[in-house]
Design a protein around this motif. Sequence first.
Motif, short mmCIF file in Angstrom:
data_model
loop_
_atom_site.label_atom_id
_atom_site.label_comp_id
_atom_site.label_asym_id
_atom_site.label_seq_id
_atom_site.Cartn_x
_atom_site.Cartn_y
_atom_site.Cartn_z
N GLY A 77 0.83 -1.21 0.00
CA GLY A 77 0.00 0.00 0.00
C GLY A 77 0.85 1.24 0.00
O GLY A 77 1.10 1.86 -1.04
N MET A 78 1.35 1.62 1.15
CA MET A 78 2.22 2.78 1.26
C MET A 78 3.56 2.49 0.58
O MET A 78 4.16 1.45 0.81
N PRO A 116 -3.23 6.26 -6.62
CA PRO A 116 -3.63 4.88 -6.93
C PRO A 116 -3.62 4.58 -8.43
O PRO A 116 -3.27 3.47 -8.84
N GLU A 123 -14.08 1.54 1.46
CA GLU A 123 -13.19 2.69 1.62
C GLU A 123 -11.95 2.36 2.46
O GLU A 123 -10.81 2.61 2.01
N PRO A 124 -12.07 1.81 3.68
CA PRO A 124 -10.85 1.46 4.42
C PRO A 124 -10.06 0.34 3.76
O PRO A 124 -8.83 0.28 3.89
N ALA A 143 -9.68 -0.05 0.47
CA ALA A 143 -8.90 0.59 -0.58
C ALA A 143 -7.71 1.35 0.02
O ALA A 143 -6.59 1.31 -0.52
N THR A 144 -7.93 2.01 1.13
CA THR A 144 -6.85 2.76 1.79
C THR A 144 -5.73 1.82 2.23
O THR A 144 -4.54 2.13 2.07
N ARG A 145 -6.09 0.67 2.78
CA ARG A 145 -5.09 -0.27 3.28
C ARG A 145 -4.16 -0.75 2.16
O ARG A 145 -2.97 -0.94 2.40
N GLY A 158 -3.68 0.91 -0.81
CA GLY A 158 -3.21 2.00 -1.64
C GLY A 158 -3.82 2.02 -3.03
O GLY A 158 -3.17 2.39 -4.00
N SER A 181 -7.66 2.61 -5.50
CA SER A 181 -8.85 3.45 -5.55
C SER A 181 -10.08 2.64 -5.14
O SER A 181 -10.06 1.40 -5.07
#
Length: 467
Positions: free
Chosen positions: A173-174, A221, A289-290, A292-294, A296, A298
């Motif tokens: 992700g990051m 992303p 949403e969380p 997708a964030t985890r 990285g 969309s």
Amino acid sequence: MPRGTRLFVGQKVRQLRRYARMDQAAMARLLGISISYLSQLENDDRPLTAKVKAALAGAFPLDWSGFDERPEEQLLGAFNWALANPGLGSPPPDPERAERLHLHYPDFAARYVELHHALRQTQDRLAMVEEAAADGARAPWDLVRDWFHETDNYVHALDIAAEDLSRQLGLEGMGNEARLIDALSRRHDCRTRFSARDAGTLRAYDAATRELTVRAALPPPSRAFQLANQLMQLELDAQMAEITEEAGFGDPTTEQLLLLSLANYAAGALLMPYGAFRQAARDLRHDVEPLATRFGVSFEQACHRLATLQRPGLRGVPFFFCRVDMAGNIIKRHSATRLHFAQFGGACPLWNVHEAVAIPDRILVQLAEMPEGTRYVIIARGLVKPSGGYGRAPRRYALALGCEVEHASHVIYADGLRLTDEAAPTPIGPSCRLCPRETCGHRAFPPLDRPIRIDPARRGILPYSVG
């Protein structure tokens, strides 16, 4: 299960109940047993009976597939599921009789499962033929879409290779963008640069100079996805060419489109490796949403990936996913559910995706029912993609993600829906030309397969009635 073998699975039953966020009373009602009986099961004071196994398999079909991994139990689960298929129109036999049939005639049970799978494939193909008759010859885009549908939206060779590579590169992700640029350089001597010159080009690769150009204005992303796409084309070109040849289209345009789609699939599998993504989705109850964030990615990329989690023995919740433009055209579609988009058509005005187009970045939730009675929990979200310049209109569209209501306990969006209320679902249907609902006042066209009546002396909502 061999005669005389008794199955004690108290810890697993307790885990199922807690994962579904149920107390013992709710779980007992769901399984049709008493609270004391459930307590005895959870404490391993009683073994599972055929009826309780059938109830567990019906209530938790995904979890039950990994409940007992012995081949005979896996076959029994598939046999019970096929017998209970609502599409057959008749009630399934008593669970104890089904288990005895499976025990004494395992070859028959295996053959029945195979025939049931063939029936579903035939029904899907019939839906495709019906749509083709309504809309004309099938285009390359439709042929590729149907190929993915027949593979359950899962390409094992690419998925496994992408998962292994993701682990090797340490994607998490990051920092994915930097790791992908480094991988392109180290593994393929490919130099990456970002450009703001051509707003209409997302990615361009020059094989002669080994230079990859990515549009600088893309969101992070999207940049990572374009980098992953090019990396997978270079890594898996032979595998993708072999898959395309085996597809047997015989048309260069369709084959090139399949190659492009396979590269997109592999890129998603690289950024969202199967095992880690499936587990995270379960832990978050498929809150997109969380999720997708985890990883990285969309919102759209995460939704798309959820519709591909169909690895045998490690399946995820079967979802359908699509993207719809402002005109109501379905421009991207995948379905791991019984809702086949060739049958659905995407034109029903009661479907919440049409409303979502006009409401960007807001998630709408709908409980919907198809004419044959299958219910779906559907979310829709409108999105706007920037154009990159004042002279270009932004792209507006909506995403839809849905699963059958039997999986509602695994999906956070189902919380608060009146799942057991007969009047709660919105009665959606396939495209108007194929929809059998006779009394729907939202029709754009009459059905192709039924006569219509016109009465000059009487006018209803529609200028005709369906015969």
